[in-house]
Design an enzyme around this catalytic site. Structure first.
Site, PDB file in Angstrom:
ATOM      1  CB  SER A 152     -10.904  33.798  47.185  1.00 20.30           C
ATOM      2  OG  SER A 152     -11.750  34.822  48.560  1.00 20.30           O
ATOM      3  CE  LYS A 183     -11.641  35.924  42.387  1.00 17.44           C
ATOM      4  NZ  LYS A 183     -10.557  36.264  41.544  1.00 17.44           N
ATOM      5  CE1 TYR A 236     -13.660  37.856  44.067  1.00 22.73           C
ATOM      6  CE2 TYR A 236     -14.629  37.152  46.097  1.00 22.73           C
ATOM      7  CZ  TYR A 236     -13.802  37.641  45.605  1.00 22.73           C
ATOM      8  OH  TYR A 236     -12.405  37.302  45.463  1.00 22.73           O
TER       9      TYR A 236
HETATM   10  P1  NAD Z   1      -8.328  45.388  42.152  1.00 13.42           P
HETATM   11  O1  NAD Z   1      -9.435  45.713  42.059  1.00 13.42           O
HETATM   12  O2  NAD Z   1      -7.403  46.322  42.835  1.00 13.42           O
HETATM   13  O3  NAD Z   1      -8.091  44.584  41.572  1.00 13.42           O
HETATM   14  C1  NAD Z   1      -8.431  44.110  40.044  1.00 13.42           C
HETATM   15  C2  NAD Z   1      -7.736  44.892  38.131  1.00 13.42           C
HETATM   16  O4  NAD Z   1      -8.377  44.485  37.425  1.00 13.42           O
HETATM   17  C3  NAD Z   1      -8.349  46.165  38.318  1.00 13.42           C
HETATM   18  O5  NAD Z   1      -7.010  47.100  37.955  1.00 13.42           O
HETATM   19  C4  NAD Z   1      -9.153  46.469  37.484  1.00 13.42           C
HETATM   20  O6  NAD Z   1      -9.854  47.757  37.222  1.00 13.42           O
HETATM   21  C5  NAD Z   1      -9.024  45.204  36.741  1.00 13.42           C
HETATM   22  N1  NAD Z   1     -10.460  44.430  36.149  1.00 13.42           N
HETATM   23  C6  NAD Z   1     -11.205  44.192  36.551  1.00 13.42           C
HETATM   24  N2  NAD Z   1     -12.263  43.446  35.726  1.00 13.42           N
HETATM   25  C7  NAD Z   1     -11.253  43.835  34.583  1.00 13.42           C
HETATM   26  C8  NAD Z   1     -11.806  43.255  32.961  1.00 13.42           C
HETATM   27  N3  NAD Z   1     -12.822  42.487  32.638  1.00 13.42           N
HETATM   28  N4  NAD Z   1     -10.510  43.747  31.937  1.00 13.42           N
HETATM   29  C9  NAD Z   1      -9.792  43.962  32.455  1.00 13.42           C
HETATM   30  N5  NAD Z   1      -9.040  44.229  33.572  1.00 13.42           N
HETATM   31  C10 NAD Z   1     -10.322  43.865  34.780  1.00 13.42           C
HETATM   32  O7  NAD Z   1      -8.559  44.109  43.132  1.00 13.42           O
HETATM   33  P2  NAD Z   1      -7.096  43.172  44.037  1.00 13.42           P
HETATM   34  O8  NAD Z   1      -7.291  43.439  45.953  1.00 13.42           O
HETATM   35  O9  NAD Z   1      -5.788  43.721  43.526  1.00 13.42           O
HETATM   36  O10 NAD Z   1      -7.481  41.643  43.409  1.00 13.42           O
HETATM   37  C11 NAD Z   1      -6.922  41.266  42.617  1.00 13.42           C
HETATM   38  C12 NAD Z   1      -7.584  39.489  42.094  1.00 13.42           C
HETATM   39  O11 NAD Z   1      -7.121  39.110  43.498  1.00 13.42           O
HETATM   40  C13 NAD Z   1      -9.146  39.447  41.752  1.00 13.42           C
HETATM   41  O12 NAD Z   1      -9.196  38.863  41.207  1.00 13.42           O
HETATM   42  C14 NAD Z   1      -9.717  39.628  43.367  1.00 13.42           C
HETATM   43  O13 NAD Z   1     -10.831  38.731  43.159  1.00 13.42           O
HETATM   44  C15 NAD Z   1      -8.583  38.788  44.132  1.00 13.42           C
HETATM   45  N6  NAD Z   1      -8.762  38.201  45.628  1.00 13.42           N
HETATM   46  C16 NAD Z   1      -8.529  39.329  46.097  1.00 13.42           C
HETATM   47  C17 NAD Z   1      -8.703  39.861  47.276  1.00 13.42           C
HETATM   48  C18 NAD Z   1      -8.927  41.381  48.307  1.00 13.42           C
HETATM   49  O14 NAD Z   1      -8.824  40.462  49.684  1.00 13.42           O
HETATM   50  N7  NAD Z   1      -7.585  41.919  47.868  1.00 13.42           N
HETATM   51  C19 NAD Z   1      -9.049  38.641  48.088  1.00 13.42           C
HETATM   52  C20 NAD Z   1      -8.710  37.410  47.492  1.00 13.42           C
HETATM   53  C21 NAD Z   1      -8.286  37.167  45.980  1.00 13.42           C
HETATM   54  N1  UFG Z   2     -14.619  44.944  59.589  1.00 13.77           N
HETATM   55  C1  UFG Z   2     -15.290  44.968  60.474  1.00 13.77           C
HETATM   56  N2  UFG Z   2     -16.063  46.462  60.134  1.00 13.77           N
HETATM   57  C2  UFG Z   2     -15.304  46.867  58.614  1.00 13.77           C
HETATM   58  C3  UFG Z   2     -15.497  46.276  57.581  1.00 13.77           C
HETATM   59  C4  UFG Z   2     -14.979  44.891  58.224  1.00 13.77           C
HETATM   60  O1  UFG Z   2     -15.863  44.500  61.332  1.00 13.77           O
HETATM   61  O2  UFG Z   2     -15.897  48.776  58.352  1.00 13.77           O
HETATM   62  C5  UFG Z   2     -14.981  43.098  60.061  1.00 13.77           C
HETATM   63  C6  UFG Z   2     -15.247  41.590  59.450  1.00 13.77           C
HETATM   64  O3  UFG Z   2     -17.412  41.680  60.042  1.00 13.77           O
HETATM   65  C7  UFG Z   2     -15.139  40.765  58.647  1.00 13.77           C
HETATM   66  C8  UFG Z   2     -13.549  41.624  59.078  1.00 13.77           C
HETATM   67  O4  UFG Z   2     -13.514  42.307  59.568  1.00 13.77           O
HETATM   68  O5  UFG Z   2     -14.907  39.975  60.146  1.00 13.77           O
HETATM   69  C9  UFG Z   2     -12.523  41.566  58.037  1.00 13.77           C
HETATM   70  O6  UFG Z   2     -13.329  41.418  56.867  1.00 13.77           O
HETATM   71  P1  UFG Z   2     -13.263  41.922  55.486  1.00 13.77           P
HETATM   72  O7  UFG Z   2     -14.342  42.638  54.629  1.00 13.77           O
HETATM   73  O8  UFG Z   2     -11.969  42.890  55.286  1.00 13.77           O
HETATM   74  O9  UFG Z   2     -13.380  41.110  54.899  1.00 13.77           O
HETATM   75  P2  UFG Z   2     -13.061  39.554  54.692  1.00 13.77           P
HETATM   76  O10 UFG Z   2     -12.411  38.395  55.707  1.00 13.77           O
HETATM   77  O11 UFG Z   2     -15.240  39.717  55.334  1.00 13.77           O
HETATM   78  O12 UFG Z   2     -13.391  39.067  53.098  1.00 13.77           O
HETATM   79  C10 UFG Z   2     -12.421  39.467  51.791  1.00 13.77           C
HETATM   80  C11 UFG Z   2     -12.863  40.270  50.835  1.00 13.77           C
HETATM   81  C12 UFG Z   2     -13.570  39.524  50.492  1.00 13.77           C
HETATM   82  C13 UFG Z   2     -12.629  37.769  50.023  1.00 13.77           C
HETATM   83  C14 UFG Z   2     -11.874  37.497  51.669  1.00 13.77           C
HETATM   84  C15 UFG Z   2     -11.397  36.029  51.784  1.00 13.77           C
HETATM   85  O13 UFG Z   2     -13.411  40.827  50.763  1.00 13.77           O
HETATM   86  O14 UFG Z   2     -13.726  39.142  48.579  1.00 13.77           O
HETATM   87  O15 UFG Z   2     -11.372  38.745  52.322  1.00 13.77           O
HETATM   88  O16 UFG Z   2     -10.152  36.731  50.586  1.00 13.77           O
HETATM   89  F1  UFG Z   2     -13.240  36.915  49.789  1.00 13.77           F
END
Ligand code: NAD
Ligand code: UFG
Length: 337
Positions: A126, A154, A150
């Site tokens: 991330s 990563k 978190y």
């Molecule tokens: P998500 O929660 O929808 O998917 C993650 C999945 O992993 C879930 O289905 C959960 O049940 C499974 N899981 C968690 N721990 C586990 C374990 N110990 N064993 C088996 N399964 C397990 O999340 P997502 O948004 O699809 O994110 C996927 C990956 O991308 C994550 O590693 C997250 O940190 C990373 N990521 C997500 C975002 C975002 O904004 N969504 C941004 C940057 C990185």
């Molecule tokens: N925001 C609002 N109102 C809300 C939710 C969010 O104004 O109800 C704003 C936040 O302050 C931020 C922007 O919208 O400025 C985006 O917020 P998100 O929570 O959607 O995303 P972030 O950039 O804070 O973080 C996300 C994931 C993290 C990840 C990061 C980078 O939550 O896990 O993206 O991948 F690390």
């Protein structure tokens, strides 16, 4: 040749979109997930859409025996590793659970892979590993710094993968640093299905847009950005999923350890996103400016040029498409899966 992919966390938001793209690109897919943050319905829908079968293992990555059984029973060529806990706020409340799940689960997965000679992996990192950015756009060679538990998980996994690659040249490891994945597959069949009230902007706005939640709180309008609200690099989840296919194909060239940002390179403010949603629905999105959310950086966006040069990947979908697709998913599935 890489043919069969183990997708960890494959029932989740990004993993499910990756499964669909993998099947459409001709790969075979095996999924492992403990369903702690997802439902297996996502896979049934993908099977229906593609007419292809997915082997699903309900298991936890931390369960050594289950992982051994999985690798014993399947012929895996590469792993896409999405499984993990991802809520920043929650990670500050239960940090040890985050370390145990994300780092412990990954360590266990890597040990199982090594034992079975599977040495190709694409890892979901991330942009949080850059911490609060001092210079924009963010490049892969910028300093790394975790600002919450978190992010620390990563970063630690990135270091673990770097050390692993240095220890054995047979490993091919792609670290992908995602910016803000949003949207859904255009079919409206799969999408983001957060438990409870969403923390993230896009899933929250979609629920406001369909009237399920009353109004959006905009966290601050006094940042040093063009309209005062925070700027992020929102990326369509299908573009993101396709980036994984490009990374996977690159592993066939034995590159060792490679690291790429996946973002559009373009920043949008919270107010820009609200306006894009209003365009998609034709209706105003009720919102109110409130105080800043602790820990938010004012602006974060990628320099995605390395992924274009080395992986041949570029995000194609813009903010309007992200909003229209997120909305379609929400309207077709008001209660999620
Ligand atoms: P998500 O929660 O929808 O998917 C993650 C999945 O992993 C879930 O289905 C959960 O049940 C499974 N899981 C968690 N721990 C586990 C374990 N110990 N064993 C088996 N399964 C397990 O999340 P997502 O948004 O699809 O994110 C996927 C990956 O991308 C994550 O590693 C997250 O940190 C990373 N990521 C997500 C975002 C975002 O904004 N969504 C941004 C940057 C990185
Ligand atoms: N925001 C609002 N109102 C809300 C939710 C969010 O104004 O109800 C704003 C936040 O302050 C931020 C922007 O919208 O400025 C985006 O917020 P998100 O929570 O959607 O995303 P972030 O950039 O804070 O973080 C996300 C994931 C993290 C990840 C990061 C980078 O939550 O896990 O993206 O991948 F690390």
């Amino acid at each position: 040749m890489i043919k069969t992919i183990l997708v960890t966390g494959g029932t989740g938001y990004i993993g499910s979109h990756a499964c669909l793209e993998l099947l459409e690109a001709g790969f075979d897919v095996v999924v492992v997930d403990n369903l702690s943050n997802s439902k297996s319905d996502s896979l049934s829908r993908i099977e229906e859409m593609t007419g292809r079968e997915i082997q699903f293992h309900l298991a936890d990555l931390r369960d050594e025996k289950a992982m051994k059984d999985l690798f014993d029973g399947e012929q895996i060529d590469a792993v896409m590793h999405f499984a993990g806990l991802k809520a920043v706020g929650e990670s500050t409340e239960i940090p040890v659970t985050y370390y145990q799940n994300n780092i412990g689960g990954t360590a266990n997965l890597l040990q199982a892979m090594a034992a079975y000679g599977v040495k190709n992996i694409v890892f979901s990192s991330s942009c949080t590993v850059y911490g609060a950015p001092e210079t924009l756009p963010l490049r892969e060679d910028f300093p790394l710094h975790a600002v919450n538990p978190y992010g620390q998980t990563k970063l630690t996994i990135e270091y673990m993968l770097r050390d692993l690659a240095a220890s054995d040249p047979d490993w091919n490891i792609s670290i992908l640093r995602y910016f803000n994945p949003v949207g859904a597959h255009r079919s409206g069949e799969i999408g983001e299905d957060p438990l409870g009230i969403p923390n993230n902007l896009m899933p929250y706005i979609t629920k406001v847009a369909v009237g399920e939640l009353e109004e959006l709180a905009v966290y601050g309008d006094d940042y040093d950005t063009p309209d005062g609200s925070c700027v992020r690099d929102y990326l369509h989840v299908v573009d993101l999923a396709r980036g994984h296919i490009n990374a996977l194909k690159k592993l066939d060239d034995n590159p060792g350890l490679i690291i790429h940002n996946l973002g559009t390179g373009r920043g949008y403010s919270v107010l820009d996103v609200i306006h894009a949603f209003e365009k998609a629905t034709g209706k105003p999105v009720p919102h109110r400016i409130v105080g800043r959310r602790p820990g938010d950086a004012s602006a974060v966006y990628a320099d995605p040029s390395l992924a274009e040069q080395e992986l041949g990947w570029k995000a194609k979908r813009g903010i309007d498409e992200m909003c229209v697709d997120a909305l379609r998913w929400q309207q077709q599935n008001p209660k999620g899966y």
